[in-house]
Design an enzyme around this catalytic site. Structure first.
Site, PDB file in Angstrom:
ATOM      1  N   SER A  95       0.832  -1.199   0.000  1.00 23.94           N
ATOM      2  CA  SER A  95       0.000   0.000   0.000  1.00 23.94           C
ATOM      3  C   SER A  95       0.873   1.259   0.000  1.00 23.94           C
ATOM      4  O   SER A  95       1.726   1.417  -0.863  1.00 23.94           O
ATOM      5  CB  SER A  95      -0.965  -0.048   1.192  1.00 23.94           C
ATOM      6  OG  SER A  95      -2.029   0.850   1.006  1.00 23.94           O
TER       7      SER A  95
ATOM      8  N   ASP B 108      -5.718  -3.588  -2.706  1.00 25.23           N
ATOM      9  CA  ASP B 108      -4.761  -3.314  -1.631  1.00 25.23           C
ATOM     10  C   ASP B 108      -4.164  -4.586  -1.030  1.00 25.23           C
ATOM     11  O   ASP B 108      -4.884  -5.459  -0.541  1.00 25.23           O
ATOM     12  CB  ASP B 108      -5.478  -2.519  -0.533  1.00 25.23           C
ATOM     13  CG  ASP B 108      -4.515  -1.848   0.416  1.00 25.23           C
ATOM     14  OD1 ASP B 108      -3.584  -2.521   0.892  1.00 25.23           O
ATOM     15  OD2 ASP B 108      -4.687  -0.642   0.678  1.00 25.23           O
TER      16      ASP B 108
END
Length: 349
Positions: free
Chosen positions: A67, A212
């Protein structure tokens, strides 16, 4: 003439032995892996810690991130110093980048352009007849362009050409499986790694739909170890300990399988990412977990970013003695390790 050649050879032998010994020492130095966890705006603290790691003179041989950690790690692998990353975090309009906000529409309560509806500049709807490319405005297009531009300025647009070997973690949303990206375009991979489900559109990568990586591995210590790291420095942005889950809902999971969302339901009820996080924390040789108070992943305001940069630097200094000890362990007697920050300072003289 022959005697002179033998004399030169005898004189050269000690030098050859010295070179061989020092070359071997340099090659046998333990390799250092840097792990950067996910956490949205809290990634500013990672940059603060990196400034201290550079100050201590620690060489980085491998990087893995998830991320926001993939963004920090990817740019660092491209050649940006921690000081330059500090500047990037302070000057970028993160809210606009992450939401694809149109700055020229911020004063309009409602605006429709090319089939995209904006509310105070934020894209909230894309119509079926939107112009080609408009749909991308809702789903992280601006941040990908920004990352591609920053990396392109250093001449690196592919994983294979990066200065430091780099991996970023994403998740295939279809089967909820971890995906480690190591080839292709880093900017696109970094965008995939931070595509929060329900907020960003998944990134289409081959036959996968990537979101993600924090869904599966928010602190990829295992990834950097597989790359070859002997010693791992992990910067974790998680602020609260999460409890592992072992819930098995039986009938509900079977029904979910039947309608095609079984893997997603199993993830929600069992949270394998929590289990992996606990294991990876234990695998790190130097674990750094900045205390960031009430700041959260969405605090991209300039004042918040500046404060978290300072918090990260302070936490890095709390580990100064450990970093100095690591530097000594990595430095063979009589050999000076020149890190990226030192090289850059030398250029400025």
């Amino acid at each position: 003439m022959l005697r002179a050649k033998y004399l030169l050879l005898l004189l050269a032998l000690p030098l050859m032995g010295w070179a061989q010994q020092n070359g071997k020492s340099a090659q046998s130095r333990p390799k250092v892996g840097l792990v950067l966890g996910g956490g949205g705006a809290k990634g500013a603290a990672e940059v603060g810690v990196l400034k201290v790691i550079e100050r201590a003179g620690i060489p980085i041989d491998y990087i893995a991130g998830t991320s926001i950690g993939s963004i920090v790690g990817g740019l660092y692998a491209t050649g940006y110093t921690a000081t330059e990353l500090d500047s990037i975090f302070r000057t970028q309009a993160w809210l606009s980048l992450l939401t694809d906000r149109r700055e020229d529409y911020t004063t309009y309560p409602y605006k429709n352009e090319n089939g995209v509806t904006y509310v105070f500049g934020f894209p909230v709807h894309v119509s079926d007849n939107a112009k080609q490319g408009a749909a991308g405005a809702l789903y992280g297009h601006k941040i990908e362009v920004m990352l591609d531009s920053l990396m392109g300025m250093r001449g690196f647009n592919e994983f294979e050409s990066l200065k430091i070997p780099f991996r970023c973690v994403a998740c295939d949303f279809r089967n909820v499986q971890e995906v480690v990206l190591s080839s292709g375009f880093p900017a696109m991979a970094m965008r995939a790694s931070m595509a929060i489900p329900g907020v960003f559109k998944p990134v289409v990568w081959d036959d996968m739909r990537l979101v993600d990586g924090g869904m599966m591995n928010n602190l990829p210590v295992d990834v950097v170890k597989e790359m070859g790291a002997d010693i791992v420095i992990a910067i974790d942005l998680q602020q609260k300990e999460q409890k592992e889950r072992t819930t098995n809902l039986g009938m509900l999971e079977r029904m979910a399988d039947w309608i095609g969302i079984g893997e997603l339901v199993k993830w929600a009820t069992r949270r394998p990412d929590i289990t992996k996080h606990k294991i990876n924390v234990q695998k790190a040789d130097l674990y750094i977990n900045p205390v960031l108070g009430d700041y959260d992943a969405a605090d991209f305001q300039h004042e918040s970013v500046e404060e978290m940069l300072k918090m990260g630097e302070r936490e890095g200094m709390n580990h100064w003695n450990e970093l100095v000890a690591l530097k000594r362990k990595l430095t063979p007697a009589g050999v000076k390790i020149v890190t990226k920050a030192v090289k850059r300072q030398g250029l400025r003289k």
